[in-house]
Design an enzyme around this catalytic site. Structure first.
Site, PDB file in Angstrom:
ATOM      1  N   TYR A   1       0.852  -1.194   0.000  1.00  0.00           N
ATOM      2  CA  TYR A   1       0.000   0.000   0.000  1.00  0.00           C
ATOM      3  C   TYR A   1       0.886   1.241   0.000  1.00  0.00           C
ATOM      4  CZ  TYR A   1      -3.962   2.936   1.636  1.00  0.00           C
ATOM      5  OH  TYR A   1      -4.952   3.870   1.780  1.00  0.00           O
TER       6      TYR A   1
ATOM      7  N   ASP B   1     -10.370   1.825  12.618  1.00  0.00           N
ATOM      8  CA  ASP B   1     -10.098   2.993  13.454  1.00  0.00           C
ATOM      9  C   ASP B   1     -11.170   4.027  13.134  1.00  0.00           C
ATOM     10  OD1 ASP B   1      -9.169   5.173  14.880  1.00  0.00           O
ATOM     11  OD2 ASP B   1      -7.092   4.911  14.265  1.00  0.00           O
TER      12      ASP B   1
ATOM     13  N   SER C   1     -11.978  10.763  13.150  1.00  0.00           N
ATOM     14  CA  SER C   1     -12.430  11.792  12.204  1.00  0.00           C
ATOM     15  C   SER C   1     -12.565  11.203  10.806  1.00  0.00           C
ATOM     16  CB  SER C   1     -11.490  12.997  12.210  1.00  0.00           C
ATOM     17  OG  SER C   1     -10.163  12.574  12.030  1.00  0.00           O
TER      18      SER C   1
ATOM     19  N   ILE D   1       1.030   6.772   9.310  1.00  0.00           N
ATOM     20  CA  ILE D   1       1.766   6.201  10.446  1.00  0.00           C
ATOM     21  C   ILE D   1       0.819   5.695  11.531  1.00  0.00           C
ATOM     22  CG2 ILE D   1       2.130   8.400  11.668  1.00  0.00           C
ATOM     23  CD1 ILE D   1       4.804   5.668  11.318  1.00  0.00           C
ATOM     24  N   ASP D   2      -0.341   6.333  11.681  1.00  0.00           N
ATOM     25  CA  ASP D   2      -1.316   5.879  12.667  1.00  0.00           C
ATOM     26  C   ASP D   2      -1.897   4.517  12.271  1.00  0.00           C
ATOM     27  OD1 ASP D   2      -2.511   7.150  10.456  1.00  0.00           O
ATOM     28  OD2 ASP D   2      -4.221   7.879  11.618  1.00  0.00           O
ATOM     29  N   ARG D   3      -2.138   4.336  10.965  1.00  0.00           N
ATOM     30  CA  ARG D   3      -2.647   3.053  10.482  1.00  0.00           C
ATOM     31  C   ARG D   3      -1.570   1.972  10.578  1.00  0.00           C
ATOM     32  NH1 ARG D   3      -5.306   4.237   4.769  1.00  0.00           N
ATOM     33  NH2 ARG D   3      -5.937   2.048   4.922  1.00  0.00           N
TER      34      ARG D   3
END
Length: 197
Positions: free
Chosen positions: A59, A80, A83, A64-66
């Site tokens: 991908y 997740d 927002s 970075i959060d994913r």
């Protein structure tokens, strides 16, 4: 800002978090460049944990959060719900792919922008297996049915893990799902360990 002390998750506004932890050593990830720049400008003892190919994936542009959330499990589907609502499929530690929807609040705002008559309260218990019979149900169905349908299609027999501010709202769609507020922090721990920070 969300902080993990080792025992609990603490939630602060950006300014509160920067002030509260200004003298602490903090490992952080960020998808907000403005906040990252502010942290660097303040010359705090904070250490940014960046993507160093911690997660096996093809991908392009995975946030970075994913990445951190996916590293928090070995097999399963991570939703997740913040927002934005992100969905990622992980198998044997490899990220197979995923997608993004606007978050629940953003979707409700879109309906309001279309017509005041579509300004309704969310019914998180709407039955997504039956056709809606009023506008409140129709809007709620329009938000929840695609989520339920697509996640079930790609989850198959995989475990579903929910995180984020609206995780509990979406959990009604997946009765066997686990709500794990620490999954991003679990992934961050792996990233910190592997990077030798």
């Amino acid at each position: 800002m969300h902080f993990y002390s080792g025992n609990e998750i603490l939630h602060f506004t950006h300014n509160e978090g920067l002030e509260h932890f200004k003298n602490e050593k903090v490992y952080f990830i960020s998808v907000n460049q403005e906040i990252t720049n502010k942290i660097k400008k303040l010359a705090l003892k904070w250490i940014e944990v960046k993507d160093e190919n911690f997660l096996k994936t093809s991908y392009k542009g995975l946030g970075i959060d994913r990445i951190a959330a996916c590293l928090g499990i070995e097999n399963g589907v991570v939703i997740d719900a913040g927002s934005a609502i992100t969905v990622d499929v992980v198998e044997d530690g490899k990220h197979l792919g995923g997608w993004i929807w606007p978050g629940i609040k953003a979707q409700l705002k879109c309906y309001t922008n279309i017509s005041e008559r579509l300004t309704v309260s969310l019914n998180s218990l709407v039955d997504v297996s039956k056709l809606p019979q009023n506008t409140t149900e129709a809007v709620s169905f329009g938000i929840f049915a695609p989520i339920a349908c697509l996640v079930k299609t790609f989850a198959q027999n995989r475990k579903v893990v929910l995180t984020g501010g609206d995780a509990k709202i979406l959990s009604s769609l997946f009765p066997d799902a686990e709500v794990d507020e620490e999954i991003v922090f679990k992934g961050m721990k792996k990233m910190i360990k592997e990077s030798g920070c």
